[in-house]
Design a protein around this motif. Structure first.
Motif, short mmCIF file in Angstrom:
data_model
loop_
_atom_site.label_atom_id
_atom_site.label_comp_id
_atom_site.label_asym_id
_atom_site.label_seq_id
_atom_site.Cartn_x
_atom_site.Cartn_y
_atom_site.Cartn_z
N SER A 125 -5.90 -6.79 1.49
CA SER A 125 -5.04 -5.68 2.33
C SER A 125 -5.61 -5.16 3.37
O SER A 125 -7.08 -6.51 3.60
CB SER A 125 -5.32 -4.90 0.78
OG SER A 125 -6.29 -3.99 1.03
N PRO A 317 -3.39 -9.23 5.77
CA PRO A 317 -2.54 -8.06 5.10
C PRO A 317 -1.75 -8.40 3.81
O PRO A 317 -0.60 -8.39 4.76
CB PRO A 317 -3.27 -6.81 4.74
CG PRO A 317 -2.84 -6.53 6.33
CD PRO A 317 -3.25 -8.59 6.95
N HIS A 320 0.74 -3.13 3.71
CA HIS A 320 -0.12 -1.77 3.54
C HIS A 320 1.03 -0.95 3.75
O HIS A 320 2.44 -1.49 4.00
CB HIS A 320 -0.59 -2.40 4.70
CG HIS A 320 0.56 -2.78 6.45
ND1 HIS A 320 0.58 -3.43 6.79
CD2 HIS A 320 0.81 -1.20 6.52
CE1 HIS A 320 2.10 -3.09 8.23
NE2 HIS A 320 1.58 -2.41 8.03
#
Length: 342
Positions: A125, A317, A320
């Motif tokens: 993340s 990531p 999100h």
């Protein structure tokens, strides 16, 4: 559903690095006057002061929390001010009417670039990263093992070693003894090397970015992630193989990744399993009968600390989130009104 993957090796060294109140840290770097102050980052929707998405440790001491236990949504800025009148509220940047997470994403990339110097990184993340340190740990063990070090970094001596008895004596000295044992088995020696490597990486992250982070160091991703949040902020914890069951057995089912939803609820209601340790009473066949071959095996494995998930080489990531709420008079009540924001 979860995928059962057997351990490829019990000598892997995996770290889960979790940034401490990352959104707040990013804002504090941009506005140094916020350092040491009760601070929270709020959503761009300003209704009732905006929903809290990150809260500094200074603010938490006053009872400011992201989530209110008796309410499904996060605490909002106005409520935070009632609890902590001196709190500083910083709004997430906005671009084209939506939250702009670029500054946090870019700051996370700075951290990843440092961590990647020592191993394969998987950016889970914006503010958490898995790191496979197996090769680096094996190299250190072969060329410069911990027991041969004349000077030990102070940061690594602050490590928390799960299961290490600290009833009496100097805590740092007990950690030093554990890290430098010449009679330790190969797995523990590799974890000790991992602890040295992660401590140096965390210090390097702090030096180059001004961000503190915490970490869990274990033989697989599941255990490393569980450990990283146990001693925050700016801490690291090592999970020796001998301490795995002690970590897992009392752990509430809902605290395990992928068991926070329907599957975890089913385990509680249908099997009466409220902790991970409760799963040990069921055979693999019994779990497979209830949840299918794959998920049953996965449950049997995680109850024993077995997880073969690999650290994927990914520097972006995986996901999100960004959302927008329309409370009160701004509620969307027609299809036409919804289409405007789609």
């Amino acid at each position: 559903m979860p995928v059962a993957r057997p351990e490829t090796s019990d000598s892997r060294v995996i770290a889960h690095v979790d940034m401490d109140c990352f959104y707040v840290q990013v804002e504090q770097r941009q506005q140094p006057n916020l350092r040491g102050q009760p601070t929270a980052v709020v959503q761009y929707n300003s209704w009732k002061g905006g929903g809290l998405i990150a809260v500094s440790y200074e603010a938490r001491k006053f009872g400011v929390k992201r989530n209110i236990p008796w309410f499904s949504s996060s605490m909002r800025g106005d409520e935070a001010k009632q609890v902590c009148p001196q709190i500083q509220l910083v709004q997430v940047p906005v671009a084209r009417g939506k939250a702009d997470l670029s500054i946090y994403r870019d700051a996370g990339s700075e951290v990843v670039s440092i961590l990647a110097r020592k191993g394969r990184c998987e950016r889970a993340s914006i503010d958490e990263v898995y790191l496979d340190l197996t090769d680096a740990a094996q190299t250190m063990l072969a060329e410069n093992p911990p027991e041969s070090l004349e000077v030990t970094n102070e940061e690594v001596l602050k490590s928390h070693v799960l299961g290490l008895s600290l009833d009496a004596g100097d805590v740092k000295e007990k950690v030093r003894e554990w890290l430098h044992r010449s009679d330790a088995d190969q797995r523990d020696k590799l974890l000790a090397c991992g602890a040295h490597i992660v401590a140096k990486l965390r210090l390097q992250v702090l030096k180059e970015t001004e961000f503190s982070c915490s970490a869990g160091i274990a033989h697989n991703k599941m255990l490393a992630k569980l450990a990283s949040g146990m001693n925050k902020p700016a801490q690291q914890i090592v999970v020796p193989f001998s301490s795995v069951m002690g970590l897992l057995q009392p752990l509430p089912i809902k605290k395990m990744k992928q068991l926070g939803g329907k599957l975890g609820t089913s385990l509680q209601i249908d099997l009466g399993a409220n902790t991970v340790g409760d799963l040990l009473q069921f055979s693999e066949a019994k779990l497979q009968d209830h949840y299918g071959l794959n998920t049953g095996t996965w449950l049997w494995n995680i109850a024993r600390g077995i997880n073969g998930d690999e650290v994927e080489g990914r520097l972006l990531p995986k996901s999100h989130g960004s959302g927008k709420t329309f409370p009160g008079p701004r509620a969307l009540k027609t299809i036409a009104s919804v289409s405007i924001f789609s």
